[in-house]
Enzyme design. Sequence first.
Site, mmCIF file in Angstrom:
data_model
loop_
_atom_site.group_PDB
_atom_site.id
_atom_site.type_symbol
_atom_site.label_atom_id
_atom_site.label_comp_id
_atom_site.label_asym_id
_atom_site.label_seq_id
_atom_site.Cartn_x
_atom_site.Cartn_y
_atom_site.Cartn_z
ATOM 1 N N ASP A 304 0.829 -1.195 0.000
ATOM 2 C CA ASP A 304 0.000 0.000 0.000
ATOM 3 C C ASP A 304 0.870 1.255 0.000
ATOM 4 O O ASP A 304 1.944 1.281 0.591
ATOM 5 C CB ASP A 304 -0.898 -0.008 1.242
ATOM 6 N N GLU A 359 0.678 -0.539 -5.100
ATOM 7 C CA GLU A 359 -0.316 0.520 -5.236
ATOM 8 C C GLU A 359 0.447 1.787 -5.604
ATOM 9 O O GLU A 359 1.043 2.442 -4.746
ATOM 10 C CB GLU A 359 -1.092 0.717 -3.934
#
Length: 650
Positions: A304, A359
């Site tokens: 992330d 991401e």
Amino acid sequence: KVLQLQPAMEAPPENPQLEELFKFDPYLRGYETELRRRYNCLRSEWRRIEEADGIERLSHGYREFGVRVDPDGTVRCQEWAPNAQAVYLRGDFNNWHEDQYPFEKQPFGKWTLVIPPKPDGKPAIEHNSVIKLLIIGPQGQRLDRLSPWAPYVTRPPKGAPSGTVYEQRLWNPPKPYKLNVPRPPVPASLRIYEAHVGISSPEERVATYDYFRESVLPRVRDLGYNCIQLMAVMEHAYYASFGYQITSFFAASSRYGTPCELKQLIDAAHSMGIIVLLDIVLRFLLSNLTWWIEEYGFDGFRFDGCMSMLYHHHGLNHNFSGHYDEYFGMSVDTESLTYLALANWLLHKAHPFVITVAEEVSGLPGLCRPVEHGGYGFDYRLAMAVPDLWIKLLKGVPDQDWDVAKICFELENRRYGEKAIAYAESHDQALVGDKTIAFWLMDKEMYTHMSTLSDPSLIIDRGIALHKMIRLITHALGGEGYLNFIGNEFGHPEWLDFPRLGNGESYYYARRQFNLVDDKLLRYQHLNNFDAAMNLAEARFGWLHRGPGYITRKHNGDKVVAFERGGLLFAFNWHWASSFTDYRLGVAEPGRYRIVLNTDRPEFGGHNRVDENTQFFTQPGDFDGRGNSLQLYLPCRCAVVLAREDGAAA
């Protein structure tokens, strides 16, 4: 305790194979000097680690640090606290006496403690005992701390004197669960079901690992997904953070159950042929990655917030134009690039089955190319512009004004040779303040007209039709993998809101209402049926791993999009009113074609306007840039997928 020496891990080669990188992106040749500098930073960091303790030892720090129990019952503790004056271990096992178990100071800021077993050979600290470190700081301050290496921490019962401060518990069950199911092969096509264990029940509560294993995994399997991506597994004190405020990096969240129950969940997924990725957030250690792979059996990670790591400006107030100078200027954080490349090299060399997903929205070149080629080693990046495309259209543009050529451009706008995971909607869109695609399409009508017994509704009819088409074109054209967030496969209504002070600590919206899709009198089943059929068609034909799509038609007047991928012909009629008979589309291969997927089937909530028994024969001659063509009936707001029948003559 003497650690067994492991064979030295293969180091990154002395020189990167940049020509392999330039084959996919010739524009990078102008930045060769910077690419070599970055690669040399990786090599330098690798050498520095190897000259110290070595990458093998560094990436297995959890074997030495924290509180561990040997097979003979000896309790061994090691912590790193370079500024401490003293360190003590205490807990309910010694009635919280502060100075009974002092650590010994070692070089380099380390502190160690060895507690012999009891005379009967049992550990001096029982399983599940509450333990805590007492740190005497440099100014004599007394600090209660949990070990950062703790594998199991729990929140005290409501009303306990300690409030909401988490407690570390010694995890040493007499019969620990051992992983026993082999990992499935790495999927050629990645179909990801993104899930959050805690919200996975229709009930107003925190669901458990056991509930997810027994009730959700079978759904995931039946829907045709071959991967689950678990969010919010690493322990986080604040439930409403969605798992993004990690407080214990080696601990599986105890609010869902025990470490053994998480391992059972992963074994169950593997037994169904489903691999499991862990959502890992921003800050992590190399030993974090190794721990979750080797201890729990995870098969990879979604990293992330990569863009926030990669740039000194963290992507804030910066719009990337796509000019390559933005990727090779002073705003790029070389240390973060080095760390991510190092993590990917370590993971893929030590565990070749591992899948890593970034991401990252800036479009950094080489992010998903091999480290030895001068890339950064990720297997996939999330195609984050795709859900942004759909939400902007749904918020601000009537579907009769959608520019189908622009939709196609956005779906295909990714770096050649770097695989992407496409998804129609982000989990962020389900949070309070926004809406899911289903809710944007149908809104309050979902409360009154989702019953199969209710009066017909043009809003529901339109919403169900577009929901299927959006997901299919995203799946088929948007990337080399596909992702769906839990519940969105059946058009989950409303939004997601975790219990917090602002909503009276309510769990009403912190759940997934699978009871809706199980009710055969509701139309949620139709979207769910289509999602399964779409995934099973991909499993059969494998379009995700068979190269990019080749668009043959994007006609804004007709609102028709057609493309070929994986030997299939995909045809979409986005028009709100016009259906087309004998609509001609180009195809590369001559032969006889049949429909293998059709969004207008009754079981998908459609109107059964397409006869799937029809055979479509090609005609030679150039059309839409292809050597052959065929004609078919394309109803409005409908998509069909055709496959050539092997051996069929034109």
